[in-house]
Design a protein around this motif. Structure first.
Motif, PDB file in Angstrom:
ATOM      1  N   LEU A 116       0.885  -1.281  -0.079  1.00 45.23           N
ATOM      2  CA  LEU A 116      -0.141   0.026  -0.134  1.00 45.23           C
ATOM      3  C   LEU A 116       0.908   1.080   0.110  1.00 45.23           C
ATOM      4  N   LEU A 117       0.705   2.188  -0.906  1.00 43.96           N
ATOM      5  CA  LEU A 117       1.277   3.520  -0.909  1.00 43.96           C
ATOM      6  C   LEU A 117       0.163   4.488  -0.517  1.00 43.96           C
ATOM      7  N   THR A 118       0.625   5.547   0.353  1.00 46.28           N
ATOM      8  CA  THR A 118      -0.085   6.685   0.644  1.00 46.28           C
ATOM      9  C   THR A 118       0.421   7.889   0.057  1.00 46.28           C
ATOM     10  N   VAL A 119      -0.256   8.719  -0.629  1.00 46.28           N
ATOM     11  CA  VAL A 119       0.271   9.943  -0.878  1.00 46.28           C
ATOM     12  C   VAL A 119      -0.670  10.949  -0.605  1.00 46.28           C
ATOM     13  N   TYR A 172      -2.114   6.781  10.139  1.00 49.42           N
ATOM     14  CA  TYR A 172      -2.261   5.556   9.637  1.00 49.42           C
ATOM     15  C   TYR A 172      -0.959   4.724   9.609  1.00 49.42           C
ATOM     16  N   ARG A 173       0.117   5.356   9.097  1.00 52.08           N
ATOM     17  CA  ARG A 173       1.195   4.981   9.080  1.00 52.08           C
ATOM     18  C   ARG A 173       2.092   4.441  10.281  1.00 52.08           C
ATOM     19  N   GLY A 231       5.193  -2.450   8.316  1.00 48.11           N
ATOM     20  CA  GLY A 231       5.644  -1.241   7.921  1.00 48.11           C
ATOM     21  C   GLY A 231       6.501  -1.444   6.489  1.00 48.11           C
ATOM     22  N   ASP A 232       6.835  -2.822   6.263  1.00 48.28           N
ATOM     23  CA  ASP A 232       7.603  -2.986   4.997  1.00 48.28           C
ATOM     24  C   ASP A 232       6.677  -3.245   3.827  1.00 48.28           C
ATOM     25  N   LEU A 233       5.128  -3.119   4.272  1.00 50.81           N
ATOM     26  CA  LEU A 233       4.326  -3.150   3.013  1.00 50.81           C
ATOM     27  C   LEU A 233       3.805  -1.866   2.689  1.00 50.81           C
ATOM     28  N   HIS A 234       4.337  -0.750   3.312  1.00 47.20           N
ATOM     29  CA  HIS A 234       3.748   0.460   3.246  1.00 47.20           C
ATOM     30  C   HIS A 234       4.527   1.590   2.941  1.00 47.20           C
ATOM     31  N   ARG A 235       4.345   2.674   2.301  1.00 47.64           N
ATOM     32  CA  ARG A 235       5.021   3.736   1.982  1.00 47.64           C
ATOM     33  C   ARG A 235       4.236   4.867   2.164  1.00 47.64           C
ATOM     34  N   LEU A 236       4.668   6.006   2.699  1.00 48.18           N
ATOM     35  CA  LEU A 236       3.897   7.268   3.005  1.00 48.18           C
ATOM     36  C   LEU A 236       4.660   8.626   2.321  1.00 48.18           C
ATOM     37  N   TYR A 237       4.228   9.130   1.310  1.00 48.49           N
ATOM     38  CA  TYR A 237       4.781   9.874   0.587  1.00 48.49           C
ATOM     39  C   TYR A 237       4.008  11.285   0.836  1.00 48.49           C
ATOM     40  N   GLU A 238       4.807  12.237   1.550  1.00 54.30           N
ATOM     41  CA  GLU A 238       4.201  13.469   2.143  1.00 54.30           C
ATOM     42  C   GLU A 238       4.512  14.589   0.922  1.00 54.30           C
ATOM     43  N   PHE A 290       1.202   5.405  -7.864  1.00 55.42           N
ATOM     44  CA  PHE A 290       0.471   4.275  -8.487  1.00 55.42           C
ATOM     45  C   PHE A 290       1.328   3.370  -9.368  1.00 55.42           C
ATOM     46  N   ASP A 291       2.145   3.979 -10.347  1.00 56.61           N
ATOM     47  CA  ASP A 291       2.981   3.204 -11.405  1.00 56.61           C
ATOM     48  C   ASP A 291       4.015   2.420 -10.431  1.00 56.61           C
ATOM     49  N   ARG A 292       4.495   3.146  -9.430  1.00 55.70           N
ATOM     50  CA  ARG A 292       5.317   2.267  -8.654  1.00 55.70           C
ATOM     51  C   ARG A 292       4.789   1.092  -7.902  1.00 55.70           C
ATOM     52  N   LEU A 293       3.318   1.360  -7.416  1.00 48.85           N
ATOM     53  CA  LEU A 293       2.670   0.545  -6.805  1.00 48.85           C
ATOM     54  C   LEU A 293       2.236  -0.782  -7.498  1.00 48.85           C
TER      55      LEU A 293
END
Length: 129
Positions: free
Chosen positions: A18-21, A38-39, A48-55, A86-89
């Protein structure tokens, strides 16, 4: 996280990538109470290894007609970062290419592969930069 946990639909126990922007100036979903909270839940759940947060520094919630709201020049577009994420996901799920770690993306910037080498912290230091 008191008071926030009850507002989130999950305790962070994700099973898929899951990626969060989210923009730091998002008035509709304030990132301290949504994206970052959420992070924190995902990390606390050991996922945490399954998630990235991009601020996105100065990013806002509503973009229309190619302009940030109110024509304030200090606001930033979030949509280009969402497309890139999304492309990276897709590559993460379909090609097993994990995306870069979470990072603060400066206004006008993009996701970088090595945020530490670029001096990018995981979280933006302030709402408006």
């Amino acid at each position: 996280l008191d008071g926030v946990v009850s507002d989130l639909a999950t305790l962070g126990e994700i099973r898929r990538p899951l990626l969060t922007v989210q923009g730091t100036m998002d008035a509709a979903a304030q990132f301290q109470h949504h994206g970052r909270a959420y992070r924190d839940l995902v990390v606390a759940a050991g996922r945490g290894d399954l998630h990235r947060l991009y601020e996105v520094q100065n990013g806002v919630h509503n973009e229309k007609q190619g302009q940030p709201p109110y024509n304030f020049g200090q606001f930033a577009f979030v949509l280009p970062t969402e497309h890139a994420a999304f492309d990276r996901l897709v590559r993460w799920v379909e090609e097993d290419q994990a995306p870069p770690l979470g990072q603060c993306i400066p206004r006008g910037g993009a996701i970088v592969d090595d945020p530490a080498a670029q001096g990018r912290p995981e979280h933006c230091a302030s709402l408006l930069g």
